[in-house]
Motif scaffolding. Structure first.
Motif, PDB file in Angstrom:
ATOM      1  N   MET A 134      -2.732   0.343   9.479  1.00 30.66           N
ATOM      2  CA  MET A 134      -1.545   0.184   8.642  1.00 30.66           C
ATOM      3  C   MET A 134      -1.790  -0.843   7.546  1.00 30.66           C
ATOM      4  O   MET A 134      -1.433  -0.632   6.380  1.00 30.66           O
ATOM      5  CB  MET A 134      -0.344  -0.223   9.502  1.00 30.66           C
ATOM      6  N   ALA A 135      -2.406  -1.966   7.909  1.00 31.86           N
ATOM      7  CA  ALA A 135      -2.682  -3.012   6.925  1.00 31.86           C
ATOM      8  C   ALA A 135      -3.630  -2.512   5.849  1.00 31.86           C
ATOM      9  O   ALA A 135      -3.430  -2.749   4.648  1.00 31.86           O
ATOM     10  CB  ALA A 135      -3.254  -4.249   7.616  1.00 31.86           C
ATOM     11  N   CYS A 136      -4.666  -1.780   6.274  1.00 26.95           N
ATOM     12  CA  CYS A 136      -5.654  -1.263   5.332  1.00 26.95           C
ATOM     13  C   CYS A 136      -5.026  -0.238   4.391  1.00 26.95           C
ATOM     14  O   CYS A 136      -5.216  -0.289   3.172  1.00 26.95           O
ATOM     15  CB  CYS A 136      -6.803  -0.635   6.108  1.00 26.95           C
ATOM     16  N   ALA A 137      -4.250   0.685   4.954  1.00 31.07           N
ATOM     17  CA  ALA A 137      -3.644   1.741   4.152  1.00 31.07           C
ATOM     18  C   ALA A 137      -2.693   1.174   3.106  1.00 31.07           C
ATOM     19  O   ALA A 137      -2.678   1.608   1.949  1.00 31.07           O
ATOM     20  CB  ALA A 137      -2.904   2.721   5.070  1.00 31.07           C
ATOM     21  N   GLN A 138      -1.901   0.178   3.497  1.00 28.87           N
ATOM     22  CA  GLN A 138      -0.931  -0.368   2.546  1.00 28.87           C
ATOM     23  C   GLN A 138      -1.633  -1.094   1.402  1.00 28.87           C
ATOM     24  O   GLN A 138      -1.258  -0.933   0.233  1.00 28.87           O
ATOM     25  CB  GLN A 138       0.034  -1.321   3.246  1.00 28.87           C
ATOM     26  N   GLN A 139      -2.665  -1.841   1.692  1.00 25.92           N
ATOM     27  CA  GLN A 139      -3.387  -2.551   0.645  1.00 25.92           C
ATOM     28  C   GLN A 139      -4.082  -1.576  -0.309  1.00 25.92           C
ATOM     29  O   GLN A 139      -4.094  -1.780  -1.530  1.00 25.92           O
ATOM     30  CB  GLN A 139      -4.409  -3.504   1.260  1.00 25.92           C
ATOM     31  N   LEU A 140      -4.652  -0.515   0.236  1.00 25.06           N
ATOM     32  CA  LEU A 140      -5.320   0.480  -0.612  1.00 25.06           C
ATOM     33  C   LEU A 140      -4.320   1.185  -1.527  1.00 25.06           C
ATOM     34  O   LEU A 140      -4.617   1.468  -2.699  1.00 25.06           O
ATOM     35  CB  LEU A 140      -6.047   1.504   0.260  1.00 25.06           C
ATOM     36  N   ALA A 141      -3.121   1.465  -1.006  1.00 24.88           N
ATOM     37  CA  ALA A 141      -2.086   2.083  -1.831  1.00 24.88           C
ATOM     38  C   ALA A 141      -1.667   1.144  -2.953  1.00 24.88           C
ATOM     39  O   ALA A 141      -1.435   1.574  -4.091  1.00 24.88           O
ATOM     40  CB  ALA A 141      -0.886   2.463  -0.971  1.00 24.88           C
ATOM     41  N   ARG A 142      -1.579  -0.130  -2.660  1.00 25.34           N
ATOM     42  CA  ARG A 142      -1.185  -1.107  -3.671  1.00 25.34           C
ATOM     43  C   ARG A 142      -2.265  -1.271  -4.739  1.00 25.34           C
ATOM     44  O   ARG A 142      -1.975  -1.712  -5.856  1.00 25.34           O
ATOM     45  CB  ARG A 142      -0.867  -2.443  -3.003  1.00 25.34           C
TER      46      ARG A 142
ATOM     47  N   LYS B  19      -8.632   8.014  -7.017  1.00 25.35           N
ATOM     48  CA  LYS B  19      -9.455   8.034  -5.806  1.00 25.35           C
ATOM     49  C   LYS B  19      -8.569   8.280  -4.588  1.00 25.35           C
ATOM     50  O   LYS B  19      -7.431   7.801  -4.522  1.00 25.35           O
ATOM     51  CB  LYS B  19     -10.196   6.706  -5.627  1.00 25.35           C
ATOM     52  N   ALA B  20      -9.102   9.016  -3.611  1.00 28.56           N
ATOM     53  CA  ALA B  20      -8.374   9.322  -2.380  1.00 28.56           C
ATOM     54  C   ALA B  20      -9.104   8.722  -1.181  1.00 28.56           C
ATOM     55  O   ALA B  20     -10.332   8.825  -1.076  1.00 28.56           O
ATOM     56  CB  ALA B  20      -8.248  10.828  -2.201  1.00 28.56           C
ATOM     57  N   VAL B  21      -8.339   8.084  -0.287  1.00 28.77           N
ATOM     58  CA  VAL B  21      -8.914   7.431   0.897  1.00 28.77           C
ATOM     59  C   VAL B  21      -8.179   7.912   2.140  1.00 28.77           C
ATOM     60  O   VAL B  21      -6.943   7.951   2.164  1.00 28.77           O
ATOM     61  CB  VAL B  21      -8.827   5.895   0.800  1.00 28.77           C
ATOM     62  N   ALA B  22      -8.933   8.269   3.182  1.00 29.50           N
ATOM     63  CA  ALA B  22      -8.368   8.612   4.488  1.00 29.50           C
ATOM     64  C   ALA B  22      -8.528   7.418   5.416  1.00 29.50           C
ATOM     65  O   ALA B  22      -9.631   6.871   5.535  1.00 29.50           O
ATOM     66  CB  ALA B  22      -9.076   9.832   5.074  1.00 29.50           C
ATOM     67  N   VAL B  23      -7.446   7.008   6.044  1.00 28.32           N
ATOM     68  CA  VAL B  23      -7.482   5.943   7.044  1.00 28.32           C
ATOM     69  C   VAL B  23      -7.129   6.587   8.381  1.00 28.32           C
ATOM     70  O   VAL B  23      -6.062   7.194   8.527  1.00 28.32           O
ATOM     71  CB  VAL B  23      -6.507   4.803   6.710  1.00 28.32           C
ATOM     72  N   VAL B  24      -8.023   6.455   9.361  1.00 27.53           N
ATOM     73  CA  VAL B  24      -7.862   7.139  10.646  1.00 27.53           C
ATOM     74  C   VAL B  24      -7.502   6.127  11.724  1.00 27.53           C
ATOM     75  O   VAL B  24      -8.305   5.274  12.083  1.00 27.53           O
ATOM     76  CB  VAL B  24      -9.146   7.894  11.038  1.00 27.53           C
ATOM     77  N   GLY B  25      -6.271   6.223  12.224  1.00 29.04           N
ATOM     78  CA  GLY B  25      -5.773   5.277  13.218  1.00 29.04           C
ATOM     79  C   GLY B  25      -4.725   4.378  12.602  1.00 29.04           C
ATOM     80  O   GLY B  25      -5.014   3.639  11.650  1.00 29.04           O
ATOM     81  N   SER B  26      -3.491   4.442  13.132  1.00 29.44           N
ATOM     82  CA  SER B  26      -2.388   3.737  12.477  1.00 29.44           C
ATOM     83  C   SER B  26      -1.924   2.506  13.240  1.00 29.44           C
ATOM     84  O   SER B  26      -0.748   2.159  13.221  1.00 29.44           O
ATOM     85  CB  SER B  26      -1.193   4.691  12.294  1.00 29.44           C
ATOM     86  N   GLY B  27      -2.857   1.854  13.927  1.00 30.37           N
ATOM     87  CA  GLY B  27      -2.535   0.574  14.539  1.00 30.37           C
ATOM     88  C   GLY B  27      -2.442  -0.507  13.478  1.00 30.37           C
ATOM     89  O   GLY B  27      -2.404  -0.213  12.275  1.00 30.37           O
TER      90      GLY B  27
ATOM     91  N   GLY C 114      -3.726   1.259  -5.933  1.00 28.48           N
ATOM     92  CA  GLY C 114      -3.623   2.445  -6.775  1.00 28.48           C
ATOM     93  C   GLY C 114      -4.295   3.692  -6.237  1.00 28.48           C
ATOM     94  O   GLY C 114      -4.316   4.727  -6.905  1.00 28.48           O
ATOM     95  N   HIS C 115      -4.853   3.619  -5.029  1.00 31.72           N
ATOM     96  CA  HIS C 115      -5.517   4.786  -4.454  1.00 31.72           C
ATOM     97  C   HIS C 115      -4.499   5.701  -3.765  1.00 31.72           C
ATOM     98  O   HIS C 115      -3.435   5.254  -3.331  1.00 31.72           O
ATOM     99  CB  HIS C 115      -6.581   4.346  -3.450  1.00 31.72           C
ATOM    100  N   SER C 116      -4.845   6.976  -3.661  1.00 32.96           N
ATOM    101  CA  SER C 116      -4.036   7.931  -2.894  1.00 32.96           C
ATOM    102  C   SER C 116      -4.496   7.860  -1.442  1.00 32.96           C
ATOM    103  O   SER C 116      -5.637   8.226  -1.132  1.00 32.96           O
ATOM    104  CB  SER C 116      -4.213   9.341  -3.445  1.00 32.96           C
ATOM    105  N   VAL C 117      -3.610   7.402  -0.556  1.00 31.22           N
ATOM    106  CA  VAL C 117      -3.989   7.097   0.823  1.00 31.22           C
ATOM    107  C   VAL C 117      -3.277   8.033   1.789  1.00 31.22           C
ATOM    108  O   VAL C 117      -2.059   8.228   1.697  1.00 31.22           O
ATOM    109  CB  VAL C 117      -3.655   5.633   1.176  1.00 31.22           C
ATOM    110  N   THR C 118      -4.036   8.588   2.713  1.00 29.63           N
ATOM    111  CA  THR C 118      -3.471   9.378   3.806  1.00 29.63           C
ATOM    112  C   THR C 118      -3.826   8.686   5.119  1.00 29.63           C
ATOM    113  O   THR C 118      -4.996   8.400   5.382  1.00 29.63           O
ATOM    114  CB  THR C 118      -4.023  10.809   3.814  1.00 29.63           C
ATOM    115  N   LEU C 119      -2.799   8.416   5.923  1.00 29.40           N
ATOM    116  CA  LEU C 119      -2.975   7.719   7.204  1.00 29.40           C
ATOM    117  C   LEU C 119      -2.823   8.732   8.333  1.00 29.40           C
ATOM    118  O   LEU C 119      -1.773   9.363   8.482  1.00 29.40           O
ATOM    119  CB  LEU C 119      -1.940   6.602   7.327  1.00 29.40           C
ATOM    120  N   PHE C 120      -3.880   8.893   9.138  1.00 27.20           N
ATOM    121  CA  PHE C 120      -3.893   9.864  10.229  1.00 27.20           C
ATOM    122  C   PHE C 120      -3.642   9.169  11.567  1.00 27.20           C
ATOM    123  O   PHE C 120      -4.194   8.108  11.835  1.00 27.20           O
ATOM    124  CB  PHE C 120      -5.250  10.582  10.288  1.00 27.20           C
ATOM    125  N   GLU C 121      -2.823   9.791  12.410  1.00 24.64           N
ATOM    126  CA  GLU C 121      -2.512   9.258  13.733  1.00 24.64           C
ATOM    127  C   GLU C 121      -2.441  10.411  14.733  1.00 24.64           C
ATOM    128  O   GLU C 121      -1.777  11.420  14.477  1.00 24.64           O
ATOM    129  CB  GLU C 121      -1.182   8.502  13.715  1.00 24.64           C
TER     130      GLU C 121
END
Length: 339
Positions: free
Chosen positions: A17-25, A5-13, A27-34
């Motif tokens: 950042m907290a959301c993206a790191q947990q989703l990566a842990r 599964k792939a997840v886009a997180v928009v906004g790296s405050g 097992g999801h493929s995470v892209t963080l946009f800033e």
């Protein structure tokens, strides 16, 4: 184990950042946009370097990259990338863009060149320190307090940061004013517990030097040829939550620069929010609860200040982690991420 599964997180405050790191842990493929030059949101560009060293953010970002998070700086969703493309290419989208719409000063003369938003000022200085292009955050030109008489309107943390930054730039004088009454030196615990206690708070920036005044209402910015020269004010008194001007208490403060640090009214609507077509709550924030963090649009989630309004870093981190759990549960039907 990767989930596919792939997840886009928009906004790296802090929320993003907290959301993206947990989703990566999970097992999801995470892209963080800033949208800015560097990751970190207001941690990077809102908090002065003398209060938070940016190596702390860099260290966490290196850790997240090692865990598989893809970082995309200088990429504004709604401008460089459309929300439609994110929804097409990702299984879920998390909006964590913060509450950046600043409260404006609506008095005569507020359009003069020396009246600036606090975040313009703070962002520029952080960009200078980092060696970035400060003019990307300077649509109305560069701001320097050197040798100037500075007025900061707003008594919160952002106002305090403007005080400290102005002093470091060599301001001739710094005065911070607040419309609310001066808080007591000691809190009344019987009235405030378990809420945040109301008491006078003095930051290190205040200790470095500034004048502070309370129960002040601004009336007019004065100056010639569009240049700020002073700020007309009047003292007020409060009774039963109502404010009333004190007759004969008018005065004028000398000013070359006036920084507006009066809080934020919600997330910016242009771009990502308008394109997403998500429902907003009565305060103008993205409508989503703290159980599943889902917006009114399928597979689109929201957390942090964009959902709850202007708040604290710790709340943003908590919401980011909880939102990641909700997204993982939504995508997989089960989750091992903590509450």
């Amino acid at each position: 184990h990767k989930t596919g599964k792939a997840v886009a997180v928009v906004g790296s405050g802090p929320a993003g950042m907290a959301c993206a790191q947990q989703l990566a842990r999970a097992g999801h493929s995470v892209t963080l946009f800033e949208k800015n030059d560097r990751m970190g949101g207001l941690l990077r560009y809102g908090i002065p370097d003398f209060k938070m060293e940016k190596d702390l953010i860099n260290r966490r970002l290196m850790q997240m990259q090692a865990e598989g998070v893809v970082l995309k700086e200088s990429t504004e969703v709604g401008v460089h990338v459309s929300m439609e493309s994110l929804r097409e290419n990702f299984d879920a989208v998390v909006m964590s863009g913060g509450a950046e719409e600043a409260r404006q000063l609506t008095i005569p003369g507020a359009e003069k060149s020396g009246v600036r938003l606090a975040m313009e000022f703070l962002t520029q200085q952080n960009k200078r320190n980092a060696g970035d292009d400060e003019m990307r955050a300077a649509p109305r030109g560069s701001i320097l307090a050197t040798g100037k008489h500075v007025i900061v309107i707003g008594g919160g943390d952002t106002g305090s940061d403007c005080v400290g930054t102005s002093n470091r730039q060599g301001a001739a004088s710094v005065t911070q004013i607040e419309i609310m009454p001066k808080p007591p030196v000691r809190e009344n615990k019987a009235l405030s517990w378990p809420d945040w206690p109301m008491k006078l708070r003095t930051s290190s920036s205040h200790e470095e030097g500034c004048e502070r005044d309370w129960s002040i209402l601004t009336k007019r910015v004065v100056g010639t040829n569009g240049v700020v020269e002073g700020l007309e004010c009047v003292r007020v008194e409060w009774a039963d939550g109502q404010m009333q001007e004190i007759a004969g208490s008018e005065f004028t403060l000398k000013a070359d620069l006036i920084f507006l640090a009066m809080g934020f009214v919600g997330p910016r609507k242009a771009g990502m929010l308008d394109q997403s077509e998500v429902a907003l709550d009565p305060r103008g924030n993205v409508a989503a609860n703290v159980v599943d963090y889902q917006t009114s649009v399928e597979n689109v989630f929201a957390c942090g200040d964009m959902r709850r309004g202007q708040s604290l870093v710790v709340w943003a981190i908590r919401e980011g982690r909880q939102c990641a759990r909700a997204v993982d549960l939504h995508l997989m039907g089960t989750t091992e991420l903590p509450l």
